[in-house]
Design an enzyme around this catalytic site. Structure first.
Site, PDB file in Angstrom:
ATOM      1  N   LYS A  22       0.827  -1.206   0.000  1.00 27.63           N
ATOM      2  CA  LYS A  22       0.000   0.000   0.000  1.00 27.63           C
ATOM      3  C   LYS A  22       0.874   1.274   0.000  1.00 27.63           C
ATOM      4  CE  LYS A  22      -3.987  -2.149   2.290  1.00 27.63           C
ATOM      5  NZ  LYS A  22      -5.047  -1.938   3.313  1.00 27.63           N
ATOM      6  N   TYR A  60     -12.447  -2.450  -3.863  1.00 27.45           N
ATOM      7  CA  TYR A  60     -12.950  -2.603  -2.494  1.00 27.45           C
ATOM      8  C   TYR A  60     -14.474  -2.505  -2.440  1.00 27.45           C
ATOM      9  CZ  TYR A  60      -8.342  -2.515  -0.197  1.00 27.45           C
ATOM     10  OH  TYR A  60      -7.083  -2.824   0.261  1.00 27.45           O
ATOM     11  N   ASN A  88      -1.974   0.247   6.657  1.00 24.72           N
ATOM     12  CA  ASN A  88      -1.533  -1.040   7.217  1.00 24.72           C
ATOM     13  C   ASN A  88      -0.639  -1.840   6.267  1.00 24.72           C
ATOM     14  OD1 ASN A  88      -3.556  -1.909   5.536  1.00 24.72           O
ATOM     15  ND2 ASN A  88      -4.631  -3.136   7.057  1.00 24.72           N
ATOM     16  N   HIS A 127      -2.145  -5.405   1.458  1.00 26.13           N
ATOM     17  CA  HIS A 127      -3.435  -6.080   1.278  1.00 26.13           C
ATOM     18  C   HIS A 127      -3.147  -7.504   0.858  1.00 26.13           C
ATOM     19  CE1 HIS A 127      -7.413  -7.129  -0.322  1.00 26.13           C
ATOM     20  NE2 HIS A 127      -6.731  -7.680  -1.317  1.00 26.13           N
ATOM     21  N   GLU A 149      -9.554 -11.021  -7.636  1.00 27.04           N
ATOM     22  CA  GLU A 149      -8.635  -9.878  -7.479  1.00 27.04           C
ATOM     23  C   GLU A 149      -7.474  -9.953  -8.476  1.00 27.04           C
ATOM     24  OE1 GLU A 149      -7.563  -9.682  -3.327  1.00 27.04           O
ATOM     25  OE2 GLU A 149      -9.598  -9.101  -2.744  1.00 27.04           O
TER      26      GLU A 149
HETATM   27  P1  AMP Z   1      -9.673  -6.144   3.278  1.00 32.03           P
HETATM   28  O1  AMP Z   1     -10.264  -6.588   4.574  1.00 32.03           O
HETATM   29  O2  AMP Z   1      -8.312  -6.631   3.020  1.00 32.03           O
HETATM   30  O3  AMP Z   1     -10.608  -6.303   2.123  1.00 32.03           O
HETATM   31  O4  AMP Z   1      -9.427  -4.572   3.384  1.00 32.03           O
HETATM   32  C1  AMP Z   1     -10.107  -3.708   4.151  1.00 32.03           C
HETATM   33  C2  AMP Z   1      -9.127  -2.642   4.506  1.00 32.03           C
HETATM   34  O5  AMP Z   1      -9.853  -1.555   5.024  1.00 32.03           O
HETATM   35  C3  AMP Z   1      -8.156  -3.053   5.607  1.00 32.03           C
HETATM   36  O6  AMP Z   1      -6.966  -3.620   5.110  1.00 32.03           O
HETATM   37  C4  AMP Z   1      -7.866  -1.718   6.307  1.00 32.03           C
HETATM   38  O7  AMP Z   1      -6.770  -1.041   5.723  1.00 32.03           O
HETATM   39  C5  AMP Z   1      -9.105  -0.870   6.023  1.00 32.03           C
HETATM   40  N1  AMP Z   1      -9.917  -0.656   7.222  1.00 32.03           N
HETATM   41  C6  AMP Z   1     -10.108   0.532   7.812  1.00 32.03           C
HETATM   42  N2  AMP Z   1     -10.913   0.417   8.893  1.00 32.03           N
HETATM   43  C7  AMP Z   1     -11.250  -0.894   8.980  1.00 32.03           C
HETATM   44  C8  AMP Z   1     -12.054  -1.644   9.886  1.00 32.03           C
HETATM   45  N3  AMP Z   1     -12.692  -1.072  10.916  1.00 32.03           N
HETATM   46  N4  AMP Z   1     -12.173  -2.978   9.689  1.00 32.03           N
HETATM   47  C9  AMP Z   1     -11.541  -3.566   8.630  1.00 32.03           C
HETATM   48  N5  AMP Z   1     -10.780  -2.901   7.742  1.00 32.03           N
HETATM   49  C10 AMP Z   1     -10.613  -1.579   7.917  1.00 32.03           C
END
Ligand code: AMP
Length: 139
Positions: free
Chosen positions: A11, A51, A114, A117, A128
């Site tokens: 990222k 997303y 973070n 991904h 994906e």
């Molecule tokens: P993913 O779960 O990999 O599809 O990506 C969701 C992304 O959204 C995560 O990697 C985080 O960077 C971001 N994110 C921000 N807030 C939250 C949250 N409360 N729960 C989950 N993902 C979050």
């Protein structure tokens, strides 16, 4: 165990910190092979579609803003049990919960920034990978 492919994105936070090489080393040293790789600046349309599953979540707009804030590195990782292996190497979504020695523990700052991904299932990995790569780009 089956040979799988999974999608990984380094990222914008990790790209701007200059830790692309260190992150790739984590994958390669744990036996995941780079089957495809490119650096890209995502458009808002790309990030929103990628997303799309999170469109109704409160963090969706912040997530899209963050993912278009700078270039990313997108990879197909291949190896035994690659989907789960990649998620173990990444660590928990929130770096505060990520185990020592994981990418997110070592390189990430917040739940948004973070570092990486990774696909969460074989089915989503397939979707994906096809979103970002054509067959002729995967080796
Ligand atoms: P993913 O779960 O990999 O599809 O990506 C969701 C992304 O959204 C995560 O990697 C985080 O960077 C971001 N994110 C921000 N807030 C939250 C949250 N409360 N729960 C989950 N993902 C979050």
């Amino acid at each position: 165990m089956a040979i799988e492919q999974t999608l990984s994105i380094i990222k914008p936070d990790a790209v701007s910190k200059g830790v692309i090489g260190q992150i790739i080393d984590r994958f390669e040293s744990k036996g995941l092979r780079i089957a495809a790789m490119k650096k890209s600046q995502l458009s808002r349309e790309d990030a929103g579609e990628f997303y799309g599953i999170h469109r109704e979540r409160p963090f969706f707009n912040d997530l899209v803003d963050f993912m278009v804030s700078g270039p990313v590195v997108i990879m197909v990782l291949e190896g035994e049990n690659a989907v789960v292996e990649n998620r173990v190497i990444m660590g928990a979504t929130n770096p505060k919960d990520a185990a020592k020695g994981t990418i997110r523990h070592d390189f990430a700052d917040s739940i948004d920034a973070n570092a990486v991904h990774g696909s969460d299932s074989i089915e989503n990995a397939d979707i994906e990978i096809k979103f970002f790569f054509s067959k002729r780009e995967i080796h």
